[in-house]
Enzyme design. Structure first.
Site, PDB file in Angstrom:
ATOM      1  N   MET A 226      28.724  18.272  52.522  1.00 42.01           N
ATOM      2  CA  MET A 226      28.349  19.117  53.466  1.00 42.01           C
ATOM      3  C   MET A 226      27.441  18.530  54.555  1.00 42.01           C
ATOM      4  O   MET A 226      28.266  18.981  55.943  1.00 42.01           O
ATOM      5  CB  MET A 226      26.706  19.985  53.256  1.00 42.01           C
ATOM      6  CG  MET A 226      27.376  21.180  51.313  1.00 42.01           C
ATOM      7  SD  MET A 226      27.691  22.049  51.892  1.00 42.01           S
ATOM      8  CE  MET A 226      27.268  23.138  53.624  1.00 42.01           C
ATOM      9  N   GLU A 227      27.360  17.804  54.678  1.00 42.30           N
ATOM     10  CA  GLU A 227      27.312  16.574  55.664  1.00 42.30           C
ATOM     11  C   GLU A 227      28.215  16.178  56.625  1.00 42.30           C
ATOM     12  O   GLU A 227      28.536  16.831  58.164  1.00 42.30           O
ATOM     13  CB  GLU A 227      26.475  15.175  55.458  1.00 42.30           C
ATOM     14  CG  GLU A 227      25.167  15.154  54.891  1.00 42.30           C
ATOM     15  CD  GLU A 227      25.042  15.905  53.527  1.00 42.30           C
ATOM     16  OE1 GLU A 227      23.665  16.108  53.529  1.00 42.30           O
ATOM     17  OE2 GLU A 227      25.737  15.795  53.166  1.00 42.30           O
TER      18      GLU A 227
ATOM     19  N   CYS B 217      20.425  21.993  50.920  1.00 46.77           N
ATOM     20  CA  CYS B 217      21.044  20.602  50.672  1.00 46.77           C
ATOM     21  C   CYS B 217      19.355  19.437  50.546  1.00 46.77           C
ATOM     22  O   CYS B 217      18.192  19.535  51.289  1.00 46.77           O
ATOM     23  CB  CYS B 217      21.617  20.265  52.495  1.00 46.77           C
ATOM     24  SG  CYS B 217      22.891  20.929  52.327  1.00 46.77           S
ATOM     25  N   HIS B 218      19.865  18.788  49.801  1.00 46.95           N
ATOM     26  CA  HIS B 218      18.667  17.323  49.798  1.00 46.95           C
ATOM     27  C   HIS B 218      18.665  16.123  51.627  1.00 46.95           C
ATOM     28  O   HIS B 218      19.508  16.086  51.506  1.00 46.95           O
ATOM     29  CB  HIS B 218      19.606  16.569  48.466  1.00 46.95           C
ATOM     30  CG  HIS B 218      18.659  16.993  47.328  1.00 46.95           C
ATOM     31  ND1 HIS B 218      20.090  17.709  46.744  1.00 46.95           N
ATOM     32  CD2 HIS B 218      17.919  17.178  46.627  1.00 46.95           C
ATOM     33  CE1 HIS B 218      19.853  18.398  45.790  1.00 46.95           C
ATOM     34  NE2 HIS B 218      18.103  17.910  45.327  1.00 46.95           N
TER      35      HIS B 218
ATOM     36  N   ASP C 240      31.306  25.211  73.098  1.00 44.33           N
ATOM     37  CA  ASP C 240      29.849  24.941  74.644  1.00 44.33           C
ATOM     38  C   ASP C 240      30.626  25.025  75.535  1.00 44.33           C
ATOM     39  O   ASP C 240      30.376  24.631  76.670  1.00 44.33           O
ATOM     40  CB  ASP C 240      29.277  24.322  73.738  1.00 44.33           C
ATOM     41  CG  ASP C 240      27.771  24.487  75.069  1.00 44.33           C
ATOM     42  OD1 ASP C 240      27.935  26.382  75.055  1.00 44.33           O
ATOM     43  OD2 ASP C 240      27.456  23.689  75.368  1.00 44.33           O
TER      44      ASP C 240
END
Length: 158
Positions: A112-113, A75-76, A127
């Site tokens: 993707m972000e 990824c950039h 969590d």
């Protein structure tokens, strides 16, 4: 269709986006965390042992969107203009809906972000609540829509 992350010899590479035109790009992704009804009640009543669960997950998701290129090898690094994550309690099935929207004007997309933001927000929910509910399930992380770029707009059918 060819895979853009492979060169002519089959070696992995980062795609050269230098000649692409900058366009307005927006991506929306979603996911879910299912939990026991008692776990959902803990969060709604602000009684979770680790504190502000929803706020922590939303912040973690935004931070993850900004660090996607550090996590996903090809990824950039991008100068995001906006990244939002919303965690919403859901009664049926009990759990949380996680939605991220990421925007920029640039030469490569932000899918993707958005997906990374949702993934990390879901993991943060897990969590923060695992002491109360080890049986939680993270489900259905997916792209909902994207706009901009050469391939144009896309929206999930379901």
């Amino acid at each position: 269709m060819s895979l853009t992350h492979l060169d002519k010899d089959g070696r992995v590479r980062m795609v050269d986006v230098g000649a692409k035109a900058a366009t307005r790009r927006i991506a929306v992704a979603e996911g879910r965390v299912e939990c026991a009804p008692e776990t959902l009640t803990l969060v709604i009543d602000d009684a979770a042992p680790k504190g502000a669960v929803i706020a922590a997950a939303e912040i973690a998701g935004v931070m993850a969107a900004k660090r996607t290129s550090d996590l996903i090898p090809l990824c950039h690094p991008l100068m995001l203009e906006k990244a939002t994550v919303a965690v919403t309690p859901v009664a049926e099935p009990p759990g949380f809906r996680v939605r991220a929207e990421v925007r920029l004007t640039g030469v490569t997309g932000v899918e993707m972000e958005a997906l990374t933001a949702v993934s990390v927000a879901c993991l943060t929910l897990y969590d923060m609540l695992k002491a109360a509910d080890k049986g939680m399930v993270i489900r259905d992380i997916r792209l909902i829509s994207k706009t901009g770029g050469k391939s144009g707009d896309w929206t999930a059918l379901i």
